[in-house]
Write a protein that holds these residues in place. Structure first.
Motif, PDB file in Angstrom:
ATOM      1  N   LYS A   1      -1.256   5.856  -5.234  1.00 49.74           N
ATOM      2  CA  LYS A   1      -2.186   4.609  -5.075  1.00 49.74           C
ATOM      3  C   LYS A   1      -2.161   3.556  -6.387  1.00 49.74           C
ATOM      4  O   LYS A   1      -2.551   2.508  -6.002  1.00 49.74           O
ATOM      5  CB  LYS A   1      -3.342   4.937  -4.803  1.00 49.74           C
TER       6      LYS A   1
ATOM      7  N   ASN B   1      -0.272   0.488  -5.694  1.00 44.38           N
ATOM      8  CA  ASN B   1      -0.920  -0.502  -4.813  1.00 44.38           C
ATOM      9  C   ASN B   1      -0.795  -1.976  -5.675  1.00 44.38           C
ATOM     10  O   ASN B   1      -1.241  -2.113  -6.586  1.00 44.38           O
ATOM     11  CB  ASN B   1      -1.997  -0.025  -4.029  1.00 44.38           C
TER      12      ASN B   1
ATOM     13  N   VAL C   1       0.855  -1.128   0.042  1.00 42.81           N
ATOM     14  CA  VAL C   1      -0.030  -0.117   0.075  1.00 42.81           C
ATOM     15  C   VAL C   1       0.979   1.170  -0.125  1.00 42.81           C
ATOM     16  O   VAL C   1       1.593   1.442   0.955  1.00 42.81           O
ATOM     17  CB  VAL C   1      -0.998  -0.068   1.224  1.00 42.81           C
ATOM     18  N   ASN C   2       0.902   2.053  -1.236  1.00 42.11           N
ATOM     19  CA  ASN C   2       1.561   3.269  -1.214  1.00 42.11           C
ATOM     20  C   ASN C   2       0.904   4.332  -1.019  1.00 42.11           C
ATOM     21  O   ASN C   2      -0.242   4.677  -2.153  1.00 42.11           O
ATOM     22  CB  ASN C   2       2.363   3.065  -2.667  1.00 42.11           C
TER      23      ASN C   2
END
Length: 173
Positions: A128, A131, A123-124
Motif C-alpha cells: 500500500k 499507492n 493502487v497496489n
C-alpha cells in the motif's frame, strides 16, 4: 599492477554498496514478490481539446511499457494492482515568436509546444505504501502547423509520459 589496482577499486565499490544497502538495479523495476497481476483501465480523454485516438494510444502505450519491462500479467477485472486515470490536459502554446515584417501585424509563433497531462491513480494491494494519485505532464516542441504533424508530436510525448508513470509505480524513484 594495473589489474591489482582495478580489482581493489572494484572491491571497495562493492563493499561501499553493501555497507550502504545499495539497491541499484540496471533494469530499475522493483516489483513486490506477491504482485502478479495489474489492471490497466482505459484512460478517457477529458481534456478540453479531444484528439480521437489519444485515449486508445496512451492506454496501449502504458500497457506495452508494463508488458515489456515487467513480469506482470495485465488482466481485466480483479488484480493485485490497478492503474486508472484520465487525460486531463492537451494544450498548445507558443515557445518562440518571430516578427511578421510589418508593424501592424502581430508576431507569429515560429515554434509551439504541445503539452499532454494525465492523472494516474495507482493502487497496489500488495504494498500500500506504493499507492499514488498524481498528475504527469510532458511536452514536445514543433514548428509549423500542428495539424499535419500532430500524430508524430504525440508519438514523441507518449513514451515520456509512460516512462514517468512506470518509474513512479515500479522503480521507487
Amino acid at each position: 599492477m594495473f589489474k591489482r589496482a582495478a580489482f581493489s577499486v572494484l572491491i571497495i565499490v562493492a563493499l561501499a554498496c553493501v555497507s550502504q544497502s545499495c539497491a541499484y538495479r540496471l533494469d530499475a523495476a522493483s516489483i513486490p514478490a506477491g504482485l502478479k497481476t495489474i489492471n490497466v483501465q482505459f484512460f478517457e480523454n477529458n481534456a478540453p481539446f479531444v484528439v480521437n485516438n489519444l485515449s486508445q494510444n496512451f492506454t496501449e502505450a502504458l500497457k506495452n511499457k508494463i508488458r515489456s519491462q515487467t513480469r506482470l500479467s495485465i488482466v481485466r477485472g480483479e488484480a493485485n494492482a490497478t492503474m486508472s486515470g484520465a487525460i486531463v490536459g492537451y494544450s498548445i502554446a507558443p515557445v518562440s515568436v518571430q516578427a511578421t515584417g510589418t508593424t501592424s501585424a502581430p508576431p507569429i509563433a515560429s515554434a509551439s509546444r504541445l503539452t499532454i497531462t494525465v492523472t494516474v491513480k495507482y493502487v497496489n494491494d500488495i504494498d500500500k505504501k506504493l499507492n499514488f494519485d498524481q498528475s504527469f505532464s510532458r511536452y514536445a516542441d514543433f514548428k509549423g502547423d500542428l495539424g499535419t504533424q500532430e500524430q508524430n508530436v504525440i508519438a514523441l510525448i507518449l513514451p515520456q509520459l509512460t516512462e514517468d508513470i512506470f518509474n513512479k509505480a515500479f522503480s521507487n524513484w
